[in-house]
Design a protein around this motif. Structure first.
Motif, short mmCIF file in Angstrom:
data_model
loop_
_atom_site.label_atom_id
_atom_site.label_comp_id
_atom_site.label_asym_id
_atom_site.label_seq_id
_atom_site.Cartn_x
_atom_site.Cartn_y
_atom_site.Cartn_z
N GLU A 27 0.63 -1.18 0.05
CA GLU A 27 -0.07 0.00 -0.02
C GLU A 27 0.97 1.30 0.05
O GLU A 27 1.86 1.35 0.83
CB GLU A 27 -0.84 -0.09 1.29
CG GLU A 27 -2.04 0.90 1.16
CD GLU A 27 -3.13 0.74 2.21
OE1 GLU A 27 -3.33 -0.23 2.95
OE2 GLU A 27 -3.80 1.66 2.34
N GLY A 28 0.79 2.19 -0.81
CA GLY A 28 1.10 3.60 -0.90
C GLY A 28 2.35 3.41 -1.67
O GLY A 28 3.22 4.60 -1.80
N GLU A 29 2.68 2.40 -2.38
CA GLU A 29 3.69 2.38 -3.41
C GLU A 29 3.61 2.81 -4.57
O GLU A 29 2.36 2.75 -5.24
CB GLU A 29 4.31 0.71 -3.70
CG GLU A 29 5.45 0.24 -2.67
CD GLU A 29 5.96 -1.23 -3.26
OE1 GLU A 29 7.14 -1.10 -3.73
OE2 GLU A 29 5.28 -2.09 -3.18
N MET A 30 4.68 3.22 -5.45
CA MET A 30 4.15 3.32 -6.76
C MET A 30 5.39 2.66 -7.91
O MET A 30 6.60 2.66 -7.45
CB MET A 30 4.71 4.94 -7.22
CG MET A 30 4.49 5.31 -8.64
SD MET A 30 4.26 7.34 -8.83
CE MET A 30 4.48 7.37 -10.37
N VAL A 31 4.79 1.78 -8.50
CA VAL A 31 5.53 0.70 -9.29
C VAL A 31 5.29 0.70 -10.66
O VAL A 31 4.33 1.10 -11.26
CB VAL A 31 4.92 -0.63 -8.82
CG1 VAL A 31 5.85 -1.87 -9.40
CG2 VAL A 31 5.18 -0.76 -7.27
N PHE A 32 6.34 0.51 -11.55
CA PHE A 32 6.45 0.48 -12.98
C PHE A 32 6.29 -0.99 -13.41
O PHE A 32 6.97 -1.81 -12.66
CB PHE A 32 7.63 1.30 -13.52
CG PHE A 32 7.43 2.71 -13.58
CD1 PHE A 32 6.48 3.28 -14.34
CD2 PHE A 32 8.05 3.63 -12.58
CE1 PHE A 32 6.43 4.65 -14.17
CE2 PHE A 32 7.93 4.77 -12.62
CZ PHE A 32 7.12 5.55 -13.37
N LEU A 33 5.63 -1.33 -14.21
CA LEU A 33 5.54 -2.64 -14.88
C LEU A 33 6.01 -2.60 -16.28
O LEU A 33 5.28 -1.73 -17.36
CB LEU A 33 4.08 -3.14 -15.02
CG LEU A 33 3.38 -4.45 -14.68
CD1 LEU A 33 4.16 -5.00 -13.52
CD2 LEU A 33 1.95 -4.45 -14.97
N THR A 34 7.21 -3.07 -16.58
CA THR A 34 7.66 -2.67 -17.77
C THR A 34 8.00 -4.15 -18.80
O THR A 34 7.99 -5.33 -17.95
CB THR A 34 8.97 -2.30 -17.88
OG1 THR A 34 10.04 -2.93 -17.04
CG2 THR A 34 9.11 -0.98 -17.07
N GLY A 35 8.29 -4.15 -19.97
CA GLY A 35 8.46 -5.24 -20.70
C GLY A 35 7.81 -4.91 -21.98
O GLY A 35 7.10 -4.00 -22.43
N ARG A 36 8.37 -5.93 -23.15
CA ARG A 36 7.81 -5.65 -24.40
C ARG A 36 6.41 -5.81 -24.41
O ARG A 36 5.67 -6.32 -23.82
CB ARG A 36 8.46 -6.86 -25.35
CG ARG A 36 9.72 -6.58 -25.80
CD ARG A 36 10.09 -7.51 -26.85
NE ARG A 36 11.48 -7.73 -26.93
CZ ARG A 36 12.18 -8.70 -26.56
NH1 ARG A 36 11.66 -9.57 -25.91
NH2 ARG A 36 13.60 -8.64 -26.58
N SER A 37 5.96 -5.01 -25.70
CA SER A 37 4.39 -5.33 -26.00
C SER A 37 4.11 -6.71 -25.96
O SER A 37 5.09 -7.39 -26.80
CB SER A 37 3.96 -4.72 -27.36
OG SER A 37 4.46 -3.12 -27.17
N GLY A 38 3.16 -7.27 -25.79
CA GLY A 38 2.91 -8.82 -25.78
C GLY A 38 3.54 -9.60 -24.66
O GLY A 38 3.56 -10.79 -24.72
N ALA A 39 4.32 -8.95 -23.78
CA ALA A 39 5.18 -9.78 -22.94
C ALA A 39 4.28 -10.25 -21.84
O ALA A 39 4.51 -11.14 -20.99
CB ALA A 39 6.33 -8.90 -22.47
#
Lengths: 232, 305
Positions: A27-39
């Protein structure tokens, strides 16, 4: 706030979009989700927003097991989170004000509150003076900000965004990211799927990498991700 | 005004606004519904008119008594008087043979032909009306036998047969109208349902977004139900107007036709009660048609990102 435990998603056509994903976002985190399109980034977001249910494993969102939630409770579930789309999905024949008010109407908010809260949300994204305009009269960056206002108008504890800067130039991207950070500062958990690695690196925030349907989360698994796995 | 009510008023206004923005297609849908509703309405009104104008005799079954030709008028009058004393008799009208001939001559137009006849071919006659509580078939039959037993009487005729036949025909017509109404009602359901179905698919993006931000099925469905309601009510209003216009156009010719038969029959204009029924049926069919379409098609639209 969000916990994936060996969660897999296999589509009816047999493609396994996500296999055995395990990670946790507090709770309270800010997270990026990365990766290729379709990954598998979008699949992760769909599982969080309950657009899909996992075929195996566990997905817990805000204390709720999404696989076990009855269909008729899904609307109430979605009302407690804000979602921002790459193509912002505004209703083109309704004013900016009505677009932002839609989640409040759907939540049966008292009518006297709606006006106040819509104005507050539009003020936060700096578009209060465009309330009566139609979406197509706005620039792309402004449309994306309207999408963000619509997502935060219900004061969600969790905000998820799918490629929110996908159609924006770097300056506008920075501006939009600044908005997300401001919401995060007041306690909103923020999850953003993006392939804009520069933006992620510049932010210095936590990154969860999705590649070939597998999740590599340095924070959880203490794995070093080969740089060739990263986007671009 | 409570929030709940205000919300529904908003939904209704929103639906009305949408219909007003596509006036041509809205008008065609309303017209189709109106025509489907007008037909049974007009037929029902027609039958209602006939029924209420025959209602006054429907239960009044008269008995016609014809004396033998050679019975003198004094004897016939005496028998009439004695019949008046019998219980269960409301009224006995004596029709003397001369009077009957005079009437026939005046009304039939065969005056000249009757002059050729020697003497009066008509007998004295009685028109006997039993009291209402003594007008059932068993009482009528015993009365008929009683009178027929008199040696002076040639023929006793119970005049209820034509009333029975008319009622049977009206009953048959009423059932036909009911059957036609049911079929046309299904037609209205199909028209509204199909219109709503098309609208649901043309607003697919909007429905998806609404569901994405947490709109329940009931919330998404509501404007479509109001659209159906408005179609139904508008169709019913137009149907009332069409039926009323048709009756106005037919009223004078029907009155003339009835007059030539010596009847004062008139078509009944639809009243508030009929208008209420028509509006209620229209509203119900509209909402039901929309509901069926929404139940079937809204569930299929689930958001994808």
């Amino acid at each position: 706030m969000i916990r994936f435990d060996r969660a897999s998603k296999r589509y009816p056509n047999g493609r396994e979009a996500l296999s055995g994903a395990t990670f946790e976002i507090r709770e309270g985190e800010m997270v990026f989700l990365t990766g290729r399109s379709g990954a598998g980034k979008s699949t992760v977001l769909k599982l969080i927003a309950l657009l899909e249910r996992p075929t195996r494993g566990l997905v817990m969102v805000n204390g709720c097991n999404t696989a076990a939630l009855a269909s008729r409770r899904i609307p109430a579930f979605r009302r407690q989170l804000g979602v921002v789309f790459q193509d912002h999905r505004l209703l083109t024949e309704r004013s900016i004000f009505d677009n932002v008010a839609l989640p409040l109407h759907a939540a049966h908010a008292p009518l006297k509150d709606i006006d106040k809260r819509v104005r507050a949300a539009l003020d936060q994204v700096g578009l209060l003076d465009r309330a009566q305009a139609l979406p197509l009269e706005l620039s792309v960056g402004e449309q994306q900000r309207v999408g963000i206002a619509r997502a935060v108008v219900v004061k969600p504890k969790l905000l998820i965004a799918d490629e929110p800067t996908g159609n924006l130039d770097p300056a506008l991207s920075m501006e939009v990211m600044g908005l997300f950070r401001r919401f995060n500062e007041v306690g909103v958990t923020v999850v953003i799927a993006t392939h804009d690695i520069d933006l992620v690196k510049a932010s210095g925030l936590r990154e969860i990498i999705v590649a070939d349907g597998k999740v590599q989360d340095p924070a959880t698994e203490k794995l070093v991700v080969p740089s060739m796995e990263a986007e671009r | 005004m409570s929030g709940w009510l205000l919300r529904h008023v908003q939904s209704a206004l929103f639906a009305a606004g949408r219909l007003a923005r596509a006036p041509v297609s809205t008008a065609f849908t309303v017209l189709v519904i109106a025509i489907a509703l007008t037909l049974p309405t007009a037929l029902a009104l027609g039958i209602h008119s006939v029924r209420s104008s025959t209602g006054e005799f429907a239960n009044a079954v008269d008995v016609s008594v014809y004396f033998k030709r050679d019975v003198p008028i004094e004897k016939a009058r005496q028998l009439a008087a004695s019949l008046r004393q019998r219980s269960g008799i409301a009224r006995v009208e004596f029709i003397a043979a001369d009077e009957a001939l005079k009437q026939f001559r005046e009304q039939s137009g065969f005056g000249a032909a009757l002059d050729v006849l020697e003497g009066n071919p008509l007998p004295h006659a009685l028109d006997v009306r039993p009291k209402t509580d003594a007008a059932d078939p068993a009482h009528m039959e015993s009365l008929r036998r009683y009178i027929a037993a008199w040696p002076e009487v040639e023929l006793v005729q119970i005049d209820s047969d034509w009333v029975k036949r008319l009622n049977a025909i009206l009953d048959l017509l009423r059932r036909l109208v009911l059957g036609a109404s049911a079929l046309l009602g299904v037609g209205v359901l199909a028209v509204v349902g199909n219109t709503i179905r098309l609208e649901i698919y043309s607003r697919r993006a909007e429905i998806e977004v609404t569901k994405l931000v947490g709109g329940s099925n009931a919330f998404v469905r509501r404007p479509f139900l109001y659209t159906g309601l408005l179609y139904g009510v508008a169709g019913a209003l137009l149907a009332a107007l069409l039926a009323w216009t048709a009756l106005q156009l037919l009223d004078a010719p029907v009155a003339r036709l009835a007059q030539s038969y010596g009847s004062s029959f008139r078509l009944l204009a639809p009243g508030w009660r009929e208008l209420g029924i028509l509006l209620g049926v229209g509203a119900l069919l509209g909402v039901l048609g929309a509901w069926l379409a929404a139940a079937r098609h809204l569930a299929r639209i689930e958001p994808r990102s």
